[in-house]
Design a protein around this motif. Structure first.
Motif, PDB file in Angstrom:
ATOM      1  N   ALA A 125       0.831  -1.206   0.000  1.00 36.72           N
ATOM      2  CA  ALA A 125       0.000   0.000   0.000  1.00 36.72           C
ATOM      3  C   ALA A 125       0.869   1.261   0.000  1.00 36.72           C
ATOM      4  CB  ALA A 125      -0.937  -0.005   1.207  1.00 36.72           C
ATOM      5  N   ILE A 126       1.966   1.233   0.759  1.00 38.80           N
ATOM      6  CA  ILE A 126       2.889   2.371   0.764  1.00 38.80           C
ATOM      7  C   ILE A 126       3.443   2.611  -0.631  1.00 38.80           C
ATOM      8  CG2 ILE A 126       5.148   3.178   1.591  1.00 38.80           C
ATOM      9  CD1 ILE A 126       4.528   1.764   4.252  1.00 38.80           C
ATOM     10  N   LEU A 127       3.863   1.537  -1.305  1.00 35.23           N
ATOM     11  CA  LEU A 127       4.442   1.676  -2.641  1.00 35.23           C
ATOM     12  C   LEU A 127       3.410   2.140  -3.662  1.00 35.23           C
ATOM     13  CD1 LEU A 127       6.815  -1.430  -2.945  1.00 35.23           C
ATOM     14  CD2 LEU A 127       7.330   0.872  -2.168  1.00 35.23           C
ATOM     15  N   PHE A 128       2.246   1.516  -3.679  1.00 34.56           N
ATOM     16  CA  PHE A 128       1.222   1.884  -4.658  1.00 34.56           C
ATOM     17  C   PHE A 128       0.780   3.334  -4.483  1.00 34.56           C
ATOM     18  CE2 PHE A 128      -0.019  -2.809  -5.076  1.00 34.56           C
ATOM     19  CZ  PHE A 128       0.673  -2.939  -6.275  1.00 34.56           C
ATOM     20  N   ASN A 129       0.726   3.809  -3.243  1.00 33.63           N
ATOM     21  CA  ASN A 129       0.333   5.197  -3.005  1.00 33.63           C
ATOM     22  C   ASN A 129       1.423   6.179  -3.384  1.00 33.63           C
ATOM     23  OD1 ASN A 129      -2.444   5.618  -1.682  1.00 33.63           O
ATOM     24  ND2 ASN A 129      -1.662   3.846  -0.581  1.00 33.63           N
ATOM     25  N   ARG A 130       2.624   5.687  -3.647  1.00 30.14           N
ATOM     26  CA  ARG A 130       3.728   6.528  -4.118  1.00 30.14           C
ATOM     27  C   ARG A 130       4.009   6.269  -5.596  1.00 30.14           C
ATOM     28  NH1 ARG A 130       4.859  10.582  -0.401  1.00 30.14           N
ATOM     29  NH2 ARG A 130       4.135   9.768   1.598  1.00 30.14           N
ATOM     30  N   ASN A 131       3.048   5.685  -6.301  1.00 26.34           N
ATOM     31  CA  ASN A 131       3.182   5.349  -7.724  1.00 26.34           C
ATOM     32  C   ASN A 131       4.427   4.504  -7.973  1.00 26.34           C
ATOM     33  OD1 ASN A 131       2.396   5.309 -10.446  1.00 26.34           O
ATOM     34  ND2 ASN A 131       3.691   7.084 -10.942  1.00 26.34           N
ATOM     35  N   ALA A 132       4.603   3.490  -7.132  1.00 24.49           N
ATOM     36  CA  ALA A 132       5.719   2.560  -7.285  1.00 24.49           C
ATOM     37  C   ALA A 132       5.186   1.156  -7.039  1.00 24.49           C
ATOM     38  CB  ALA A 132       6.841   2.894  -6.301  1.00 24.49           C
ATOM     39  N   SER A 133       6.057   0.179  -7.159  1.00 30.39           N
ATOM     40  CA  SER A 133       5.696  -1.196  -6.843  1.00 30.39           C
ATOM     41  C   SER A 133       6.954  -1.926  -6.428  1.00 30.39           C
ATOM     42  CB  SER A 133       5.055  -1.889  -8.063  1.00 30.39           C
ATOM     43  OG  SER A 133       6.045  -2.279  -8.991  1.00 30.39           O
ATOM     44  N   SER A 134       6.786  -3.145  -5.948  1.00 31.21           N
ATOM     45  CA  SER A 134       7.948  -3.927  -5.548  1.00 31.21           C
ATOM     46  C   SER A 134       8.506  -4.726  -6.719  1.00 31.21           C
ATOM     47  CB  SER A 134       7.577  -4.888  -4.402  1.00 31.21           C
ATOM     48  OG  SER A 134       6.598  -5.808  -4.834  1.00 31.21           O
ATOM     49  N   GLY A 135       7.957  -4.471  -7.909  1.00 28.45           N
ATOM     50  CA  GLY A 135       8.383  -5.211  -9.083  1.00 28.45           C
ATOM     51  C   GLY A 135       7.566  -6.487  -9.234  1.00 28.45           C
ATOM     52  N   GLY A 136       7.998  -7.350 -10.111  1.00 25.68           N
ATOM     53  CA  GLY A 136       7.334  -8.638 -10.270  1.00 25.68           C
ATOM     54  C   GLY A 136       5.876  -8.522 -10.654  1.00 25.68           C
ATOM     55  N   LEU A 137       5.034  -9.323 -10.001  1.00 25.57           N
ATOM     56  CA  LEU A 137       3.611  -9.357 -10.336  1.00 25.57           C
ATOM     57  C   LEU A 137       2.898  -8.067  -9.970  1.00 25.57           C
ATOM     58  CD1 LEU A 137       2.513 -13.001  -9.437  1.00 25.57           C
ATOM     59  CD2 LEU A 137       3.262 -12.063 -11.620  1.00 25.57           C
ATOM     60  N   ASP A 138       3.498  -7.235  -9.122  1.00 27.57           N
ATOM     61  CA  ASP A 138       2.913  -5.926  -8.848  1.00 27.57           C
ATOM     62  C   ASP A 138       2.835  -5.099 -10.130  1.00 27.57           C
ATOM     63  OD1 ASP A 138       2.980  -6.841  -6.305  1.00 27.57           O
ATOM     64  OD2 ASP A 138       4.456  -5.419  -5.565  1.00 27.57           O
ATOM     65  N   ILE A 139       3.821  -5.275 -11.012  1.00 33.10           N
ATOM     66  CA  ILE A 139       3.811  -4.577 -12.304  1.00 33.10           C
ATOM     67  C   ILE A 139       2.648  -5.069 -13.145  1.00 33.10           C
ATOM     68  CG2 ILE A 139       5.102  -4.175 -14.440  1.00 33.10           C
ATOM     69  CD1 ILE A 139       7.670  -4.436 -12.798  1.00 33.10           C
ATOM     70  N   VAL A 140       2.436  -6.374 -13.154  1.00 35.87           N
ATOM     71  CA  VAL A 140       1.302  -6.935 -13.888  1.00 35.87           C
ATOM     72  C   VAL A 140      -0.006  -6.369 -13.336  1.00 35.87           C
ATOM     73  CG1 VAL A 140       0.073  -9.053 -14.503  1.00 35.87           C
ATOM     74  CG2 VAL A 140       2.582  -9.058 -14.382  1.00 35.87           C
ATOM     75  N   ALA A 141      -0.109  -6.273 -12.000  1.00 33.20           N
ATOM     76  CA  ALA A 141      -1.310  -5.726 -11.375  1.00 33.20           C
ATOM     77  C   ALA A 141      -1.507  -4.265 -11.764  1.00 33.20           C
ATOM     78  CB  ALA A 141      -1.212  -5.854  -9.856  1.00 33.20           C
ATOM     79  N   LYS A 142      -0.427  -3.490 -11.825  1.00 28.23           N
ATOM     80  CA  LYS A 142      -0.512  -2.098 -12.224  1.00 28.23           C
ATOM     81  C   LYS A 142      -0.991  -1.952 -13.666  1.00 28.23           C
ATOM     82  CE  LYS A 142       0.662   1.619  -9.752  1.00 28.23           C
ATOM     83  NZ  LYS A 142      -0.113   2.871  -9.793  1.00 28.23           N
ATOM     84  N   ILE A 143      -0.519  -2.846 -14.521  1.00 27.59           N
ATOM     85  CA  ILE A 143      -0.950  -2.817 -15.924  1.00 27.59           C
ATOM     86  C   ILE A 143      -2.437  -3.111 -16.024  1.00 27.59           C
ATOM     87  CG2 ILE A 143      -0.698  -3.963 -18.165  1.00 27.59           C
ATOM     88  CD1 ILE A 143       2.269  -4.404 -17.436  1.00 27.59           C
ATOM     89  N   LEU A 144      -2.904  -4.117 -15.293  1.00 29.10           N
ATOM     90  CA  LEU A 144      -4.332  -4.443 -15.283  1.00 29.10           C
ATOM     91  C   LEU A 144      -5.147  -3.290 -14.704  1.00 29.10           C
ATOM     92  CD1 LEU A 144      -4.218  -8.162 -14.054  1.00 29.10           C
ATOM     93  CD2 LEU A 144      -4.699  -7.342 -16.366  1.00 29.10           C
ATOM     94  N   ASN A 145      -4.597  -2.629 -13.680  1.00 30.40           N
ATOM     95  CA  ASN A 145      -5.266  -1.484 -13.059  1.00 30.40           C
ATOM     96  C   ASN A 145      -5.397  -0.323 -14.043  1.00 30.40           C
ATOM     97  OD1 ASN A 145      -4.342   1.297 -11.359  1.00 30.40           O
ATOM     98  ND2 ASN A 145      -6.131   0.213 -10.575  1.00 30.40           N
ATOM     99  N   LYS A 146      -4.357  -0.087 -14.826  1.00 30.16           N
ATOM    100  CA  LYS A 146      -4.349   1.045 -15.741  1.00 30.16           C
ATOM    101  C   LYS A 146      -5.220   0.813 -16.970  1.00 30.16           C
ATOM    102  CE  LYS A 146      -1.294   3.970 -18.517  1.00 30.16           C
ATOM    103  NZ  LYS A 146       0.116   4.308 -18.874  1.00 30.16           N
ATOM    104  N   TYR A 147      -5.118  -0.374 -17.558  1.00 23.52           N
ATOM    105  CA  TYR A 147      -5.784  -0.601 -18.840  1.00 23.52           C
ATOM    106  C   TYR A 147      -7.145  -1.281 -18.719  1.00 23.52           C
ATOM    107  CZ  TYR A 147      -1.359   0.746 -20.936  1.00 23.52           C
ATOM    108  OH  TYR A 147      -0.238   1.461 -21.307  1.00 23.52           O
ATOM    109  N   MET A 148      -7.401  -1.966 -17.604  1.00 20.72           N
ATOM    110  CA  MET A 148      -8.689  -2.646 -17.430  1.00 20.72           C
ATOM    111  C   MET A 148      -9.491  -2.074 -16.263  1.00 20.72           C
ATOM    112  SD  MET A 148      -7.601  -6.619 -18.169  1.00 20.72           S
ATOM    113  CE  MET A 148      -9.330  -7.124 -18.227  1.00 20.72           C
ATOM    114  N   ARG A 149      -8.956  -1.009 -15.618  1.00 18.98           N
ATOM    115  CA  ARG A 149      -9.643  -0.327 -14.526  1.00 18.98           C
ATOM    116  C   ARG A 149      -9.986  -1.251 -13.362  1.00 18.98           C
ATOM    117  NH1 ARG A 149      -8.124   4.700 -15.612  1.00 18.98           N
ATOM    118  NH2 ARG A 149      -8.667   5.328 -17.719  1.00 18.98           N
TER     119      ARG A 149
END
Length: 283
Positions: A125-149
């Motif tokens: 939650a700290i990372l996502f609220n700073r527009n970051a991620s821990s890498g790995g599948l968090d990146i996949v989740a961010k992509i799904l969040n951005k393009y599939m809402r």
């Protein structure tokens, strides 16, 4: 100066979030063998087939997904995630050296999973609220969040289910079930922590001291407000309703002021998780 200060704050918070995630992985996920959907969980499984330490496998998979993040999400997210992607396996490597004989703290896979979920969710939650991620599948989740809402928690659950299912290649049915359950719960808890950091209050006030309350919101809280004409159903007299959206600190100040100014004020309060647009003409 403010921009520089904000960058330092972002750096410190991202570092803290990443260290929290690394500790959760090393002290709770690894000893329990529960593969809650993540790259670290996949790395744990792959160590049974690849003669490399978890930190090295995690770094390799992160490089691929990091390039994907740069291309699909943006430079700021990419740069921050480069840092976390290096820091996370580095922290794991340090923990491997400092605590070489790591064993389950709780002594039970289910309890380890529960502890992991709550601790790692704080870091994520700290990372996502700073527009970051821990890498790995968090990146996949961010992509799904951005393009599939999709909400980030749900996106993490979806992408992590594949990793959780892969634990069937190595571990028994109990571990597989715990991995699937942990992945699902992890997504729910992450969303709750994210919303908890961002939550605001929508305060609706009907008061005879409407002018004083509105002036306090605008001048003291430096927040926006909207004034509506309303009519009571009992006596059909016109009144004014002041509506504002404030953060937690502003909310406490506002409620204290209302109680002192007009103890008979009619106040309703709602939780607000996200604000899309704030028209300047309503400020």
């Amino acid at each position: 100066m403010k921009n520089h200060s904000q960058k330092i704050k972002d750096f410190l918070m991202i570092t803290l979030g990443t260290v929290i995630i690394a500790a959760a992985v090393y002290f709770f996920m690894i000893p329990s063998h529960v593969s809650v959907g993540s790259i670290s969980g996949l790395a744990i499984i792959l160590t049974n087939f690849i003669p490399l330490p978890i930190s090295a496998i995690t770094m390799g998979m992160n490089v691929f997904l990091l390039i994907l993040g740069f291309l699909t999400i943006g430079k700021e997210f990419g740069v921050k995630t480069v840092y976390t992607s290096i820091l996370l396996p580095t922290t794991l490597a340090i923990l491997e050296k400092v605590f070489p004989n790591n064993v389950s703290i709780m002594g039970d896979p289910f309890l380890d999973m529960i502890c992991y979920i709550f601790i790692v969710s704080v870091g994520l939650a700290i990372l996502f609220n700073r527009n970051a991620s821990s890498g790995g599948l968090d990146i996949v989740a961010k992509i799904l969040n951005k393009y599939m809402r999709m909400e980030l928690g749900k996106a993490m659950s979806l992408s992590g289910m594949i990793v959780a299912l892969s634990s069937a290649l190595v571990y028994d049915k109990k571990i597989v079930v715990l991995s699937l359950l942990g992945t699902y719960l992890n997504g729910i808890v992450v969303d709750q922590f994210i919303f908890g950091f961002n939550i605001k209050k929508r305060v609706c006030i009907i008061s005879e001291k409407e002018d004083e309350i509105r002036e306090f919101i605008v001048s003291e809280l430096h927040s926006g407000a909207t004034v509506y004409e309303v009519m009571g159903a009992y006596n059909m007299e016109p009144r004014k309703e002041v509506i504002t959206i404030v953060d937690k600190n502003e909310y406490l100040k506002l409620i204290t002021f209302i109680e002192k100014t007009d103890s008979n004020a009619f106040v309703t309060i709602y939780d607000v998780n996200k604000i899309i647009y704030q028209p300047k003409n309503l400020r």
